[in-house]
Enzyme design. Sequence first.
Site, mmCIF file in Angstrom:
data_model
loop_
_atom_site.group_PDB
_atom_site.id
_atom_site.type_symbol
_atom_site.label_atom_id
_atom_site.label_comp_id
_atom_site.label_asym_id
_atom_site.label_seq_id
_atom_site.Cartn_x
_atom_site.Cartn_y
_atom_site.Cartn_z
ATOM 1 N N SER A 1 -0.031 -13.070 4.707
ATOM 2 C CA SER A 1 0.829 -12.596 3.627
ATOM 3 C C SER A 1 2.249 -13.162 3.767
ATOM 4 O O SER A 1 2.437 -14.367 3.773
ATOM 5 C CB SER A 1 0.826 -11.065 3.596
ATOM 6 O OG SER A 1 1.486 -10.577 2.455
ATOM 7 N N ASP B 1 -3.819 -15.554 2.473
ATOM 8 C CA ASP B 1 -3.302 -14.978 1.233
ATOM 9 C C ASP B 1 -1.779 -14.875 1.275
ATOM 10 O O ASP B 1 -1.209 -13.778 1.311
ATOM 11 C CB ASP B 1 -3.911 -13.603 0.937
ATOM 12 C CG ASP B 1 -3.957 -13.330 -0.567
ATOM 13 O OD1 ASP B 1 -4.201 -14.277 -1.330
ATOM 14 O OD2 ASP B 1 -3.743 -12.175 -0.970
ATOM 15 N N HIS C 1 -6.271 -8.287 -0.865
ATOM 16 C CA HIS C 1 -5.230 -9.040 -0.153
ATOM 17 C C HIS C 1 -5.641 -9.335 1.294
ATOM 18 O O HIS C 1 -5.440 -10.440 1.790
ATOM 19 C CB HIS C 1 -3.936 -8.230 -0.189
ATOM 20 C CG HIS C 1 -2.727 -8.980 0.283
ATOM 21 N ND1 HIS C 1 -2.473 -10.292 -0.048
ATOM 22 C CD2 HIS C 1 -1.669 -8.582 1.062
ATOM 23 C CE1 HIS C 1 -1.319 -10.677 0.499
ATOM 24 N NE2 HIS C 1 -0.826 -9.657 1.184
#
EC number: 3.1.1.-
Length: 455
Positions: free
Chosen positions: A168, A192, A263
């Site tokens: 992330s 991601d 996610h």
Amino acid sequence: MAWKWIKAFVYLSLCVTSAAGDEELSQTKCADFNNTTWMEYRQATKLQVQYLLLTRKNADCASLFTQDCLNHTQKHTAYFNSSRPTKVIVHGYRALGSKPSWVSGLAQALLREGDVNVLVVDWVYGASFAYNLVVENYKEVAVQISVLINQLTKYGSTLESFHFIGVSLGAHVCGFVGTLFEGKLGRITGLDPAGPMFKRADPYDRLDSSDALFVEAIHTDSDYFGISIPVGHVDFFLNGGMDQAGCARSRFASMYGYVICDHMRALHVYMSALNGTCPLIGFPCSSYEEFLAGKCITCQGPFNGTCPQIGLLKNSGITVSPLPNQEKVYLLTTATAPYCAHHILVELRVSRLDKTAEVQLTLISTGHPQTELKLKLNTDETGYKKVAAHPERLCNIDSVQLKNTGARFYRQGDIHFEYICISEVPYTRGLDPLCVKNINIGRGVPWSHDFVQVC
């Protein structure tokens, strides 16, 4: 750029030390993520970043790297080996200030795959609270990490030996470290990469293919928490990069299931690729819709026939030179670990219809979940293609079923299929398509056909 190098110069005067030597390590507890309280963090004068080291010699007990201005002697933990590759794990935003529970699993998977140093960057208390404030910290974290990397290169490590894995927001931290080293790091894997506040950012301020010799990204939530644009040499868009199989779609589901399941799927698929036995390969295509329509079933073109693969293969298995840039590849996964799906191409040819029709095609492998495809048949088309994800190889498909579905009073009554063929993509020598010809299906009368074959 001046401010970064001024800060880097200041930090380079700091010393990198380990928490203890061989004898001390045996008497101290294992290092863990920082447990600073919220009040202590808010009163701190500088960002707190620490580094945990795991190797095959201390796989179950991390040692600690610290930057200590008071000790100007350089001590490395006895476990760090500069002649081995180093994997650097960087977590992302931690809304509640909790330590990431997945770190140990990822570290252990990396150690099983190779005799490496695993450095875990702990910046939990700079990654907590309001997201916009956390984003303000990420470059500072990158600068501090670059200090550590710079020191390690003085003791034998090479920039090419570093593989950064960022989750992330951590992916953009990795990207900025790469920027500070002018793209000379060996590899960056973005799991991601974060989208909010980065989707329109300049490539300098986010993960980009110029940040390392090879940059890859896995996208699983590009419509919400993840970034929707390609950021690497190759970008894997799982199930189109948005809704992931097995993640809840209801607001009444658990917070994890509804908010972050998509996610975090990139991380879990990556870990599964390290632990698993089946390849997770991607197919280059201009869009997810064209991929599903069976228009991109080879890896010719940008990859010269070799499909890129999630995992630790050099350059994801890509052998072409120069490397492609921002190449989107698509693949399907299953709902549960190990997430590996075999891509099955279904081809149908139908006699011309008087009315539109809907059919459901089901692939069955004993002991595994069924794969169901719903196809809408139009009056002006006769040929159809569809790519589906199935948990088993083509040669382990036991049967195929067809059912005429749709509105009771408006659907086509009888449907004649000239043929139905199923094949595995990419094509594997010895696995020829399975075809059935001349099939008639009436209303409410399902049709099935059994296959007898051995892998």
